[in-house]
Design a protein around this motif. Structure first.
Motif, PDB file in Angstrom:
ATOM      1  N   ARG A 307     -11.579 -10.781  13.724  1.00  0.00           N
ATOM      2  CA  ARG A 307     -10.515 -11.317  14.586  1.00  0.00           C
ATOM      3  C   ARG A 307      -9.656 -12.308  13.814  1.00  0.00           C
ATOM      4  O   ARG A 307      -8.427 -12.327  13.962  1.00  0.00           O
ATOM      5  N   PHE A 310      -7.336 -10.500  11.658  1.00  0.00           N
ATOM      6  CA  PHE A 310      -6.274  -9.905  12.474  1.00  0.00           C
ATOM      7  C   PHE A 310      -5.167 -10.937  12.725  1.00  0.00           C
ATOM      8  O   PHE A 310      -3.982 -10.651  12.580  1.00  0.00           O
ATOM      9  N   LEU A 311      -5.579 -12.163  13.070  1.00  0.00           N
ATOM     10  CA  LEU A 311      -4.603 -13.198  13.418  1.00  0.00           C
ATOM     11  C   LEU A 311      -3.758 -13.637  12.224  1.00  0.00           C
ATOM     12  O   LEU A 311      -2.580 -13.937  12.364  1.00  0.00           O
ATOM     13  N   ASP A 313      -3.314 -11.980   9.308  1.00  0.00           N
ATOM     14  CA  ASP A 313      -2.902 -10.910   8.400  1.00  0.00           C
ATOM     15  C   ASP A 313      -1.406 -10.918   8.104  1.00  0.00           C
ATOM     16  O   ASP A 313      -0.981 -10.699   6.971  1.00  0.00           O
ATOM     17  N   ARG A 314      -0.609 -11.163   9.141  1.00  0.00           N
ATOM     18  CA  ARG A 314       0.843 -11.113   8.952  1.00  0.00           C
ATOM     19  C   ARG A 314       1.297 -12.127   7.902  1.00  0.00           C
ATOM     20  O   ARG A 314       2.098 -11.823   7.026  1.00  0.00           O
ATOM     21  N   GLY A 317       0.125 -11.164   4.535  1.00  0.00           N
ATOM     22  CA  GLY A 317       0.839  -9.950   4.145  1.00  0.00           C
ATOM     23  C   GLY A 317       2.153 -10.252   3.437  1.00  0.00           C
ATOM     24  O   GLY A 317       2.595  -9.490   2.571  1.00  0.00           O
ATOM     25  N   LEU A 321      -1.118 -10.042   0.264  1.00  0.00           N
ATOM     26  CA  LEU A 321      -2.564 -10.094   0.472  1.00  0.00           C
ATOM     27  C   LEU A 321      -2.884  -9.624   1.883  1.00  0.00           C
ATOM     28  O   LEU A 321      -2.012  -9.146   2.601  1.00  0.00           O
ATOM     29  N   GLN A 322      -4.144  -9.752   2.291  1.00  0.00           N
ATOM     30  CA  GLN A 322      -4.513  -9.375   3.648  1.00  0.00           C
ATOM     31  C   GLN A 322      -5.261 -10.513   4.326  1.00  0.00           C
ATOM     32  O   GLN A 322      -5.636 -11.493   3.683  1.00  0.00           O
ATOM     33  N   GLY A 323      -5.454 -10.368   5.626  1.00  0.00           N
ATOM     34  CA  GLY A 323      -6.046 -11.426   6.427  1.00  0.00           C
ATOM     35  C   GLY A 323      -7.316 -12.014   5.836  1.00  0.00           C
ATOM     36  O   GLY A 323      -7.524 -13.224   5.857  1.00  0.00           O
ATOM     37  N   PRO A 424      -7.128   2.154   2.549  1.00  0.00           N
ATOM     38  CA  PRO A 424      -6.064   1.744   3.460  1.00  0.00           C
ATOM     39  C   PRO A 424      -6.444   0.494   4.230  1.00  0.00           C
ATOM     40  O   PRO A 424      -7.625   0.191   4.390  1.00  0.00           O
ATOM     41  N   PHE A 425      -5.431  -0.230   4.687  1.00  0.00           N
ATOM     42  CA  PHE A 425      -5.715  -1.447   5.422  1.00  0.00           C
ATOM     43  C   PHE A 425      -6.041  -1.127   6.874  1.00  0.00           C
ATOM     44  O   PHE A 425      -5.239  -0.560   7.604  1.00  0.00           O
ATOM     45  N   LEU A 426      -7.213  -1.506   7.306  1.00  0.00           N
ATOM     46  CA  LEU A 426      -7.659  -1.301   8.682  1.00  0.00           C
ATOM     47  C   LEU A 426      -8.594  -2.441   9.034  1.00  0.00           C
ATOM     48  O   LEU A 426      -9.331  -2.924   8.180  1.00  0.00           O
ATOM     49  N   ILE A 427      -8.532  -2.909  10.256  1.00  0.00           N
ATOM     50  CA  ILE A 427      -9.546  -3.868  10.698  1.00  0.00           C
ATOM     51  C   ILE A 427     -10.284  -3.241  11.871  1.00  0.00           C
ATOM     52  O   ILE A 427      -9.666  -2.884  12.864  1.00  0.00           O
TER      53      ILE A 427
ATOM     54  N   PHE B  23      -4.989   7.161   3.820  1.00  0.00           N
ATOM     55  CA  PHE B  23      -4.933   6.397   5.063  1.00  0.00           C
ATOM     56  C   PHE B  23      -5.141   7.307   6.276  1.00  0.00           C
ATOM     57  O   PHE B  23      -5.996   7.052   7.124  1.00  0.00           O
ATOM     58  N   ALA B  44      -0.819  -8.801  16.931  1.00  0.00           N
ATOM     59  CA  ALA B  44      -1.044 -10.149  16.384  1.00  0.00           C
ATOM     60  C   ALA B  44       0.295 -10.882  16.338  1.00  0.00           C
ATOM     61  O   ALA B  44       1.347 -10.246  16.321  1.00  0.00           O
ATOM     62  N   PRO B  45       0.274 -12.225  16.307  1.00  0.00           N
ATOM     63  CA  PRO B  45       1.509 -13.007  16.285  1.00  0.00           C
ATOM     64  C   PRO B  45       2.439 -12.617  15.127  1.00  0.00           C
ATOM     65  O   PRO B  45       1.982 -12.115  14.106  1.00  0.00           O
ATOM     66  N   GLY B  48       2.488  -8.911  13.780  1.00  0.00           N
ATOM     67  CA  GLY B  48       1.342  -8.596  12.928  1.00  0.00           C
ATOM     68  C   GLY B  48       0.700  -7.286  13.331  1.00  0.00           C
ATOM     69  O   GLY B  48       1.333  -6.457  13.992  1.00  0.00           O
ATOM     70  N   PRO B  49      -0.571  -7.074  12.929  1.00  0.00           N
ATOM     71  CA  PRO B  49      -1.253  -5.810  13.187  1.00  0.00           C
ATOM     72  C   PRO B  49      -1.305  -5.450  14.683  1.00  0.00           C
ATOM     73  O   PRO B  49      -1.219  -6.311  15.552  1.00  0.00           O
ATOM     74  N   LEU B  60      -9.652  -0.848  16.792  1.00  0.00           N
ATOM     75  CA  LEU B  60      -9.151  -0.824  15.423  1.00  0.00           C
ATOM     76  C   LEU B  60      -7.797  -1.512  15.385  1.00  0.00           C
ATOM     77  O   LEU B  60      -7.026  -1.427  16.338  1.00  0.00           O
ATOM     78  N   ALA B  61      -7.499  -2.213  14.269  1.00  0.00           N
ATOM     79  CA  ALA B  61      -6.156  -2.769  14.093  1.00  0.00           C
ATOM     80  C   ALA B  61      -5.521  -2.171  12.852  1.00  0.00           C
ATOM     81  O   ALA B  61      -6.184  -2.008  11.829  1.00  0.00           O
ATOM     82  N   ARG B  63      -1.628  -2.020  10.521  1.00  0.00           N
ATOM     83  CA  ARG B  63      -0.342  -2.690  10.344  1.00  0.00           C
ATOM     84  C   ARG B  63       0.761  -1.756  10.822  1.00  0.00           C
ATOM     85  O   ARG B  63       0.794  -0.585  10.418  1.00  0.00           O
ATOM     86  N   GLU B  66       2.678   0.198   8.246  1.00  0.00           N
ATOM     87  CA  GLU B  66       1.892   1.148   7.449  1.00  0.00           C
ATOM     88  C   GLU B  66       1.416   2.322   8.285  1.00  0.00           C
ATOM     89  O   GLU B  66       0.792   3.238   7.763  1.00  0.00           O
TER      90      GLU B  66
END
Lengths: 617, 76
Positions: A307, A310-311, A313-314, A317, A321-323, A424-427, B23, B44-45, B48-49, B60-61, B63, B66
């Motif tokens: 979580r 997720f918050l 990440d932006r 990014g 980089l990533q979260g 790939p980027f996934l959470i 992906f 996300a704020p 975001g994702p 799942l989250a 981007r 992407e």
């Protein structure tokens, strides 16, 4: 002790595999040593009766078409292609009871490898809590392997599993799902159909949904995130302090004891200043490593880490980089050693490399004494606009400069050396869960042990080398010379002193005299050593406070040179321990060498510019 | 339309993938195969994702920039 069999643990990420592995093997495990960037694959031993088993906790994977080095390792071990490990004799395949379809999808691929297997269904307590049940007889029949249900963190089913290990002949080769190649869609259709047949309810994680209404709320979520991160930072920055002071004090006491019992001379000097100081400089990192790992494992196991990623990440990014890069970088503000180690939470190798390489730029707590000394000696204690302390603003500016530069450089690395990513980027959001205390302690303990074993050895050797550089050749000091004077003469005449004087011309453009140059070299042991080295060179007693040195320094070196030293410390990777950990985590000397090189160029460049501007003032 | 164009709370069915790469391969391994129903939960704020839920309580989250290759048909 002979090993009866090697058994691999296979499953999807977050399926409860590592918890089960930790509960079974406890402290009898080590982190596997594979070439390249560290992969967390535990190797443990288990003794049941007279049989000894080697258990391997393979990295979680969703399929057998690897998309990262972790997943490649899993496939290589299962196919018997990994040179450092034997091909497993049997496999424990773990299926998350709350997410059976994903586990069965992986199983459909895994079945084609033809390894003797037993399937374990975990988290069955969560299913039961909703009035559901597992039809293990149907599952056994459909998969063609024995099925056991286990709740790792509650210890339910552990004994049955232990017993099962002694009857390895009952492990059986799974039934293949189809003789012709299957599409992902076909596999999932079969997996879902089977999942519905063996678990009679549609699992509904209401609790996680409810918690996420708070933790992922557009306003409350980021607030909670800030509080959690502040707590995290506080724990390694402030709470570790008393423990670290305790370690420092005990080693000082030990040095004092040895000094009074062992006759004076080179041997005593080696024991106290070389060996004891060296061991102390390794152990001093333990409190921060323990606390940071404890925190990260709790966050990861309870489900919040995903979580948090997720918050944030932006924001990360923006810098490529990533979260998940956020936590290692934040941790590096306390100390880059645990910070770099914690980069293992980043699944993508490229993001992880970029994060680790910029982590030393974050202003760690060892820079603080150096900054404090120079700022209080040279920056007037004035208020700007009647509110802001000039000294405070300079200090804050150094922190911001380092952090912004680090993020921008990470962005450059991601756009050049570490461009693109196979992974790939996934959470994935796992359900919120109560972490298993035993698994948590076992993980923290094993990571600390591993630090001592691997990076600790390198740090110790490098510390002793630095000691030798300052103690040899031995200068003959006339009897009756005050200790403080004798120390200065010894340091000046040593290899380190000679080295400082020899390479001083290289630092002349930055305004460093030979004393500052020796100070910079000496602080490779740890940045704060700069103060004791400068103390020795100027015959100032800094054992109590750095006040005597402040006075001397403010007269001995000019403001331009002082600012140049400050600028140098913002970027320079002045720390053998960071180098040792980078070597361990990246698997080669190439990356610490690269990190040292690029930070040196930055440090030299900034220091040069600052010196020239200050001279022109 | 692609998944990033869906509003929060929307339900959609995956109709296919714009490209075939690691992906989209991984998405399918996670259960997001064509024909799967998904729901957009939140974002996300700062754009975001995007969080989605599908299948047996999978969450799942991804981007948004992407995931334009995930082609969907909105159903609610």
């Amino acid at each position: 002790m002979t090993t009866s069999a090697t058994i691999a643990f296979v499953g999807t990420p977050n399926c409860g595999k590592s918890t089960l592995f930790n509960v079974l093997t406890g402290l009898n495990q080590k982190v596997g040593n594979f070439p390249g960037v560290t992969v967390e694959a535990g190797i443990g031993t288990l003794t049941v009766g007279k049989s000894h088993f080697q258990l391997i906790d393979l990295p979680g994977t969703y399929s057998l078409s690897p998309k990262s080095r972790d997943e490649e390792l899993t496939l290589a071990v299962l196919q018997g292609r990994e040179p450092s490990l034997p091909k497993p004799d049997a496999v424990v395949f773990i299926i998350d009871g709350t997410s059976v379809e994903k586990g069965l999808f992986l199983f459909s691929h895994f079945a084609e490898l033809g390894l003797p297997t037993i399937a374990i269904v975990t988290m069955i307590d969560a299913i039961k809590a909703q009035g559901g049940a597992l039809d293990d007889i149907t599952l056994e029949r459909e998969l063609g392997v024995p099925v056991l249900s286990v709740v790792g963190h509650k210890g339910i089913g552990i004994e049955e599993l232990n017993e099962q290990f002694t009857r390895l002949s009952e492990f059986s080769v799974p039934k293949k799902w189809s003789d012709s190649p299957m599409t992902h869609h076909e596999r999932y259709t079969s997996a879902r159909e089977l999942a519905h047949r063996v678990i009679n309810i549609q699992y509904n994680d209401k609790r996680s949904e409810l918690l996420d209404k708070v933790f992922l709320h557009p306003i409350v979520g980021p607030l909670v995130f800030l509080i959690v991160m502040a707590l995290f930072f506080q724990s390694i920055f402030t709470w570790a302090k008393p423990l670290m002071d305790g370690i420092a004090d005990s080693f000082a006491w030990l040095q004092a004891v040895v000094s009074t019992t062992v006759p004076e001379g080179l041997f005593q000097n080696f024991i106290t200043k070389g060996l004891i100081a060296g061991v102390g400089s390794v152990l001093i990192f333990l409190p921060q490593i323990l606390l940071l790992n404890l925190f990260i494992v709790i966050l990861e196991d309870c489900g919040y880490l995903a979580r948090a990623a997720f918050l944030v990440d932006r924001v990360m990014g923006v810098f490529g980089l990533q979260g998940r890069s956020f936590i290692p970088l934040l941790g590096s503000f306390a100390c880059a050693i645990p910070g770099i180690m914690s980069a293992r939470i980043i699944p993508s190798e490229k993001d992880r490399m970029a994060t680790m390489l910029v982590a030393p730029l974050m202003t760690c707590s060892a820079r603080l004494p150096v900054y404090a000394l120079l700022i209080s000696s040279f920056i007037p204690a004035r208020l700007i606009g009647g509110v802001f302390s000039l000294q405070g603003m300079v200090l804050g500016g150094l922190y911001v400069l380092a952090a912004v530069s680090g993020l921008l450089i990470a962005g450059v690395f991601k756009r050049t050396m570490f461009r693109g990513s196979k992974l790939p980027f996934l959470i994935e959001f796992p359900p919120y869960r109560m972490p298993s205390l035993k698994s948590l302690l076992v993980t923290v303990w094993n990571r600390s042990k591993e630090f001592l074993r691997t990076a600790g050895g390198i740090i110790l050797v490098l510390s002793v080398v630095l000691w030798a550089l300052t103690e040899f050749p031995h200068t003959n000091i006339p009897a009756g010379t005050p200790t403080i004077e004798a120390e200065r003469m010894q340091l000046e005449g040593s290899f380190a002193g000679t080295l400082g004087k020899t390479i001083q011309p290289m630092f002349a453009p930055l305004g460093f005299d030979w004393k500052l140059t020796i100070g910079v070299i000496g602080s490779f042991a740890a940045r704060e050593v700069f103060i004791s080295v400068m103390g020795q060179l100027y015959s100032a007693d800094v054992s109590g406070s750095d006040a005597p040195l402040r006075e001397i320094l403010s007269k001995a070196i000019g403001l331009p040179a002082a600012l140049a030293v400050l600028a140098f410390y913002v970027y320079a990777l002045q720390c053998i321990s960071t180098i040792a950990v980078l070597k361990r985590e990246t698997g080669s000397w190439k990356w610490p060498a690269f990190a040292f090189g690029y930070t040196f160029i930055l440090a030299y460049g900034l220091s040069f510019v600052v010196y020239r501007i200050a001279l022109g003032w | 339309m692609n998944i990033a164009e869906l509003p929060i709370g929307a339900m959609a069915i995956i109709v296919g993938f714009g490209i075939v790469n690691e992906f989209t391969e991984r998405l399918q391994e996670l259960g997001l195969t064509p024909g799967t129903t998904l729901k957009i939960i939140r974002r996300a704020p700062f754009k975001g994702p995007l969080e989605i839920t599908y299948g047996q309580s999978s969450r799942l989250a991804v981007r948004p920039n992407e995931s334009t290759a995930i082609l969907v048909k909105q159903i609610g």
